[in-house]
Scaffold this active site. Structure first.
Site, short mmCIF file in Angstrom:
data_model
loop_
_atom_site.label_atom_id
_atom_site.label_comp_id
_atom_site.label_asym_id
_atom_site.label_seq_id
_atom_site.Cartn_x
_atom_site.Cartn_y
_atom_site.Cartn_z
N HIS A 93 0.84 -1.06 -0.07
CA HIS A 93 0.00 0.05 -0.13
C HIS A 93 0.90 1.30 0.03
CE1 HIS A 93 -2.67 3.17 1.42
NE2 HIS A 93 -3.75 2.20 0.92
N GLU A 165 -3.76 2.21 -7.43
CA GLU A 165 -4.32 3.18 -6.57
C GLU A 165 -3.26 4.33 -6.73
OE1 GLU A 165 -6.35 1.89 -2.71
OE2 GLU A 165 -4.51 1.61 -2.23
P1 PGA Z 1 -9.48 5.99 0.28
O1 PGA Z 1 -8.29 5.08 0.57
O2 PGA Z 1 -10.60 5.41 -0.32
O3 PGA Z 1 -9.66 6.87 1.61
O4 PGA Z 1 -8.78 7.25 -0.64
C1 PGA Z 1 -7.95 4.02 -0.38
C2 PGA Z 1 -6.75 3.48 0.18
O5 PGA Z 1 -5.96 3.83 0.64
O6 PGA Z 1 -6.56 2.22 0.06
#
Ligand code: PGA
Length: 256
Positions: A93, A165
């Protein structure tokens, strides 16, 4: 392929709060066959929640783990220790990468360790705002994929989920921008192309690719209909029960 809706609780909820949330969530959740609902609570809540969870309805994920199975690694928890408690582990992540200094090499070792222990890795990749501004997005995505999957064989790859992401779209970055479905589509195409180069077209099609970054009930449908997307990784909105169940409802509607 199933649609994956994964809630990443990050550093929120103590054990009691996690248990109450899980109770409420699974009470009203139908047993969807084609939607895989997953939550990733804090490490300390995994053991009690593993006893409480109805695995026909949903699954547990860990937010992180260390790649060695045992040994002198003070403060770490291994994939081997998580076996039996969770089915998934989030790996790489952006908060792990940018706050805790995890590099691509370590992420690759963690993916291999997850597979060795029969857990499904959710490999997170994504460019920062400045990498995007400097036109480096494609290189970053390709590098993160290549090193994350370095030790993953063709036989193992369909056990892996990829989560795209973009760091600049994560809600807690303070100045987060929403990624447009077109921007997501462009990167998903690149991800799928890279996976096809590595494992062949046919195998690549079987790999689940998720999107994450400020996902809400109001935009979940748009992201879920991006070609090549098989699910969502949800941070902030997964902490609010109604929002998370609304996102699951959207997934159900998109699926049918
Ligand atoms: P968010 O986070 O939906 O609050 O943007 C996503 C993540 O960090 O996995």
């Amino acid at each position: 392929m199933k649609t994956y809706i994964v809630g990443n609780w990050k550093l929120n909820f103590n054990v009691g709060e996690s248990s109450i949330y899980l109770h409420k969530l699974q009470k009203n959740l139908p047993n969807y066959r084609d939607i895989e609902v997953v939550v990733a609570p804090s490490l300390v809540a995994l053991q009690p929640l593993s006893l409480q969870i109805d695995r026909h309805k949903m699954k547990l994920a860990a937010q992180n783990a260390f790649y060695r199975d045992y040994g002198a690694f003070t403060g770490e928890v291994s994939f081997a220790q998580l076996k039996g408690l969770v089915d998934y582990v989030i790996i790489g992540h952006s908060e792990r990468r940018h706050i805790f200094g995890e590099d691509d090499k370590m992420v690759g070792k963690k993916v291999a360790a997850a597979l060795r222990n029969k857990l499904t890795p959710i490999l997170c990749i994504g460019e920062t705002e400045s990498e995007r501004a400097f036109g480096e997005t494609a290189d970053v995505i390709r590098d993160q994929l290549l090193s994350g999957l370095r030790d993953v064989s063709e036989e193992e790859i369909d056990e892996v989920l990829i989560a795209y992401e973009p760091v600049w779209a994560i809600s807690t970055t303070g100045h987060a921008k929403l990624a447009s479905p077109d921007e997501v589509a462009e990167i998903v195409k690149l991800i799928r192309g890279t996976l096809a180069d590595l494992y062949g077209e046919k195998t690549a099609e079987k790999i689940g690719v998720l999107f994450g970054g400020s996902v809400k009930p109001s935009n979940a449908g748009a992201y879920l209909t991006v070609p090549g997307i098989n699910g969502l990784l949800v941070g902030g909105a997964s902490l609010i029960l109604n929002e998370f169940t609304d996102i699951i409802d959207v997934a159900k509607r998109v699926k049918s």
